[in-house]
Design an enzyme around this catalytic site. Structure first.
Site, PDB file in Angstrom:
ATOM      1  N   GLY A  17       0.809  -1.213   0.000  1.00 26.81           N
ATOM      2  CA  GLY A  17       0.000   0.000   0.000  1.00 26.81           C
ATOM      3  C   GLY A  17       0.840   1.260   0.000  1.00 26.81           C
ATOM      4  N   ASP A  18       1.915   1.266   0.777  1.00 28.98           N
ATOM      5  CA  ASP A  18       2.774   2.449   0.820  1.00 28.98           C
ATOM      6  C   ASP A  18       3.513   2.637  -0.499  1.00 28.98           C
ATOM      7  OD1 ASP A  18       1.981   3.001   3.405  1.00 28.98           O
ATOM      8  OD2 ASP A  18       3.623   1.870   4.306  1.00 28.98           O
TER       9      ASP A  18
END
Length: 303
Positions: free
Chosen positions: A250-251
């Site tokens: 996600g990051d």
């Protein structure tokens, strides 16, 4: 391009286990590792690796974890002159990763809860000078709202990664330009129950009613979906060579998306670029090692 990031920094304590324990169960056979984390810091590092000029606002304690954080940001080329130091301990996260690469995370926010509107106001110049403001929600809602409000006032495009997800206050929806939840987070920020049981179409319909922001919703192995003034469509995923650990996906996705938008890429192209970043990230253990360079992303995209 210039990117301002508001979000968390902390130390991740990760244990890899054969399977997640059920309530009251002890699972043996784990392997332990400790390393830097926090969505704000991770996304700032990810963007720096992709060539962005990054300024970070977060909060840390007066402890050895904070010293290591500054050393990390120096190595990675992340500007940290605005990072607040408070009397609370630096945030710690406890992460379980199973044999399928899925993860469960619990956080002790510490110093992040001390980050307030005054700290964000001191960051106004960085937000004004940035092409994109990227915000995540490991800091207080007041700090998140202040960052988004300042971006609106200064004419800077804002990207909100609503994680960890909670229902968004009504006044916050109008401040966001691009929203990047996963499917579960999208339901949670809308205040829906049984988030994992909601079909994408229902969530999209409710997002249409709630916000004029563009939405890039990650769908795990299915890539992502884009909702904006041109309608709703899905963006194809890339197949990773293997799935080792989803913790950093996600990051990596959000960093790549923000950099591509800031560079003027159309939203669909930016989302495809971000899908490739996420596909690379899941092939690596941990988060920092999983954040790709442009060369890594180009390889995933076959360029």
């Amino acid at each position: 391009m210039k990117l301002a990031v508001v979000g968390g920094y902390g130390v991740g304590m990760t244990m890899r286990v054969p399977s997640f324990p059920r309530p009251g169960e002890t699972v043996s056979g784990g392997n332990y590792a400790e390393g830097p984390g926090g969505k704000g810091s991770n996304q700032a590092i990810g963007a720096s690796r992709l060539g962005a000029d990054v300024s970070l606002l977060t909060a840390v304690g007066d402890d050895r974890r904070a010293t290591r954080a500054r050393e990390l940001w120096d190595r990675e080329g992340v500007g940290h002159s605005h990072v607040a130091r408070t009397d609370s301990p630096t945030m710690v996260g406890f992460i379980l990763v199973d044999d399928e690469g899925e993860n469960e995370i619990a956080l002790a926010p510490g110093a992040l809860h001390d980050l307030d509107e005054s700290h964000v106001e001191s960051f106004r110049g960085a937000i004004r000078d940035a092409d994109i403001l990227l915000v995540s929600m490991e800091v207080s809602l007041n700090a998140v709202s202040a960052a988004l409000r300042i971006a609106k006032e200064e004419g800077t495009t804002s990207v909100l990664n609503p994680a960890p997800a909670i229902p968004l206050p009504d006044e916050m929806w109008a401040l966001v330009d691009v929203l990047t939840p996963n499917q579960s987070e999208a339901a949670q920020i809308l205040g829906l129950q049984a988030a994992n049981d909601r079909p994408v179409s229902e969530i999209v319909d409710q997002l249409r009613e709630r916000t004029d922001a563009a939405v890039v919703m990650t769908l795990g192995r299915s890539g992502c979906a884009v909702l904006d003034g041109s309608g709703f469509r899905t963006i194809d995923p890339f197949s990773p060579e293997r799935v080792a650990d989803t913790t950093g996906a996600g990051d990596a996705f959000n960093a790549a998306l923000a950099v591509a938008i800031g560079a003027g890429e159309p939203l669909d192209d930016a989302a495809l670029f971000a899908n490739a970043a996420g596909a690379y990230a899941v092939t690596k253990h941990g988060v920092i090692d999983a954040l790709p360079t442009r060369q890594h992303i180009d390889r995933v995209m076959g360029r």
